[in-house]
Design an enzyme around this catalytic site. Structure first.
Site, PDB file in Angstrom:
ATOM      1  N   HIS A   1      75.666  77.691  52.840  1.00 49.60           N
ATOM      2  CA  HIS A   1      74.781  78.801  53.212  1.00 49.60           C
ATOM      3  C   HIS A   1      74.774  79.824  52.090  1.00 49.60           C
ATOM      4  CE1 HIS A   1      72.593  81.614  55.707  1.00 49.60           C
ATOM      5  NE2 HIS A   1      73.360  82.548  55.182  1.00 49.60           N
TER       6      HIS A   1
ATOM      7  N   ASP B   1      70.739  85.292  68.368  1.00 45.63           N
ATOM      8  CA  ASP B   1      70.533  85.812  67.022  1.00 45.63           C
ATOM      9  C   ASP B   1      69.060  86.124  66.769  1.00 45.63           C
ATOM     10  OD1 ASP B   1      71.288  86.426  64.248  1.00 45.63           O
ATOM     11  OD2 ASP B   1      70.006  84.717  63.827  1.00 45.63           O
TER      12      ASP B   1
ATOM     13  N   ARG C   1      67.507  94.338  65.084  1.00 41.85           N
ATOM     14  CA  ARG C   1      68.197  94.968  63.943  1.00 41.85           C
ATOM     15  C   ARG C   1      67.199  95.362  62.858  1.00 41.85           C
ATOM     16  NH1 ARG C   1      71.878  90.600  61.995  1.00 41.85           N
ATOM     17  NH2 ARG C   1      72.453  92.032  60.348  1.00 41.85           N
TER      18      ARG C   1
ATOM     19  N   SER D   1      75.618  86.825  62.775  1.00 44.30           N
ATOM     20  CA  SER D   1      74.275  86.251  62.720  1.00 44.30           C
ATOM     21  C   SER D   1      74.286  84.931  61.932  1.00 44.30           C
ATOM     22  CB  SER D   1      73.335  87.278  62.068  1.00 44.30           C
ATOM     23  OG  SER D   1      72.139  86.696  61.664  1.00 44.30           O
TER      24      SER D   1
ATOM     25  N   LYS E   1      74.597  80.639  63.678  1.00 49.35           N
ATOM     26  CA  LYS E   1      73.612  79.582  63.386  1.00 49.35           C
ATOM     27  C   LYS E   1      74.271  78.388  62.704  1.00 49.35           C
ATOM     28  CE  LYS E   1      71.128  82.781  61.507  1.00 49.35           C
ATOM     29  NZ  LYS E   1      70.245  83.784  60.991  1.00 49.35           N
TER      30      LYS E   1
HETATM   31  N1  URA Z   1      70.878  86.321  57.079  1.00 53.58           N
HETATM   32  C1  URA Z   1      71.069  86.108  58.412  1.00 53.58           C
HETATM   33  O1  URA Z   1      70.897  84.998  58.909  1.00 53.58           O
HETATM   34  N2  URA Z   1      71.446  87.162  59.163  1.00 53.58           N
HETATM   35  C2  URA Z   1      71.656  88.388  58.678  1.00 53.58           C
HETATM   36  O2  URA Z   1      72.018  89.267  59.426  1.00 53.58           O
HETATM   37  C3  URA Z   1      71.447  88.605  57.290  1.00 53.58           C
HETATM   38  C4  URA Z   1      71.057  87.537  56.519  1.00 53.58           C
END
Ligand code: URA
Length: 434
Positions: free
Chosen positions: A82, A161, A168, A183, A187
């Site tokens: 990621h 999320d 947010r 967040s 995922k």
């Molecule tokens: N990427 C994400 O998936 N979530 C965040 O809060 C910031 C970047």
């Protein structure tokens, strides 16, 4: 449980219990807490922070708001990567086939472009026919067959999320380390992975502009991954200039093809090999990251990484002929050049503004509904540390209209800083944490 009491507790700087966090997340996901109350909680968490345990509880509650994919029926280790995102960051397209060719399963769920920063899904969708909306059965079928799959987030993956991120976005609570951690990790953990390589970007084109903030985010992501018993390595890498030379969706697919074919070297190859090397190491197919890097280079040299990319494209419905002959892709209508007005070394590039310029040319979205122009973008001919002569081309701009091109051209030059003295190139890999 009383929502107001939980908000008050966080507002007063106290730590929340796991069951309180669970209650907040499950109630909000079920629409039982209104946005105004959840916004108040987000702001309290933003201002007062959350400790390791709270961050882990928040991640868990968000993860189990949806399905956790079970990949146990697929033999072998599953490792993903990621990146916190940036300009010209196309390493996923390169490292997924490399790691898969090395025998690692790469189940990748990616996002779209966000503001100045590009997204893997948009890049993949620039390949005609490529499907990123596979259902769970097809997701498993593709990974079983070729060892890698790249899709978008479905409505079943971490739905909390999705809701919380959009709130947010409009309540100025994005730039919070615990909220970003939960967040991202909710995922990634839903993918059913055994391990994760993290690429946390820092610099003018990154979320975390300052190195200290990137270090803190990396540590928080690492602690959370470990609390879920996942193998993890984090890299802090440079985002003070575009990664590679191409920015824009098809342009980035094109550059990735050239890296996989061994024709492009430099920072993009180096970072891709480092990340795939770490994935190969975490997956137990190398005894060190360094050895994983060497395996990655061999897989490029013997053509297996590129073959794997073709296989992924084919299985996900993409036009393989265009990947084999990328020169045949339709060209952008308007091509213009940014010419140097002076002799000197390129000292700095405002990478955030470059990302926004690419968006302006059509490579990104200003509103959720905007359609991307896959051919649009920028090709840098020179980067930080390069000497340019007056009259030389610094960059080319690709778009569908003279007006867009003219607009961007009028400000492009102000994003660059020159020096008469030699300049130091920003270090690509600033830190490794595991
Ligand atoms: N990427 C994400 O998936 N979530 C965040 O809060 C910031 C970047």
């Amino acid at each position: 449980m009383n929502t107001v009491e939980i908000i008050r507790k966080k507002r007063d700087g106290k730590n929340l219990e796991e069951n309180e966090i669970d209650f907040l997340i499950s109630s909000y996901t079920k629409n039982k807490i209104p946005d105004y109350q959840f916004s108040a909680f987000l702001m309290a968490a933003f201002l007062n922070g959350m400790n390791k345990e709270e961050t882990s509880s928040l991640t868990k509650a968000m993860l189990y708001s949806g399905k956790v994919i079970n990949l146990k029926s697929i033999p072998g280790v599953k490792i993903d990567k990621h990146s916190t995102g940036g300009v010209g960051d196309k390493t996923s397209l390169i490292l997924a086939p490399i790691a898969a060719a090395a025998g690692i399963n790469v189940p990748m769920i990616s996002g779209r472009g966000l503001g100045h920063s590009g997204g893997t899904l948009d890049k993949l969708e620039s390949i005609p026919g490529f499907r990123t909306d596979l259902n769970l059965a097809d997701y498993k079928r593709v990974i079983k067959k070729c060892g890698a799959v790249l899709i978008g987030q479905t409505k079943d993956i971490a739905p909390a999320d999705k809701l919380i991120y959009s709130l947010r976005d409009v309540t100025a609570t994005v730039e919070s380390i615990p909220l970003i951690t939960a967040s991202i990790m909710s995922k990634k953990l839903a993918e059913g992975i055994d391990g994760l390589v993290l690429d946390v970007k820092t610099g003018s084109g990154a979320f975390m502009k300052k190195l200290e903030d990137a270090e803190m985010l990396a540590q928080s992501l690492l602690d959370t991954a470990k609390s879920f018993d996942k193998k993890v390595i984090a890299f802090i890498t440079d985002m003070n200039q575009p990664l590679g030379n191409y920015i824009g969706n098809w342009l980035e697919v094109y550059e990735s093809i050239k890296v996989l074919q061994g024709e492009v070297k430099g920072d993009l190859l180096e970072l891709s090999k480092t990340l795939s090397g770490a994935m190969i190491f975490l997956g137990g197919k190398a005894s060190s990251i360094e050895e994983g890097k060497e395996i990655s280079q061999e897989l490029i040299d013997n053509g297996k990484a590129f073959e794997k990319f073709l296989e992924i494209v084919k299985l996900q419905g993409g036009n393989v002929k265009l990947i084999e002959q990328p020169e045949k892709y339709p060209k952008a209508k308007v091509v213009d050049k940014v010419i140097s007005k002076e002799d000197g070394y390129i000292k700095s590039i405002d990478n955030f503004k470059i990302g926004m310029a690419a968006l302006e040319l059509g490579a990104g979205r200003k509103t959720k509904e905007d359609k991307i122009d896959f051919k649009a973008g920028i090709i840098f001919k020179k980067k930080i540390g390069d000497f340019v002569k007056k009259g030389e081309i610094i960059a080319e701009m690709y778009s569908s209209s003279e007006a867009k091109s003219k607009n961007v051209k009028s400000i492009f030059y102000s994003f660059l800083e020159f020096s008469k003295e030699k300049v130091t190139i920003p270090e690509l890999i600033k830190d490794i944490i595991n």
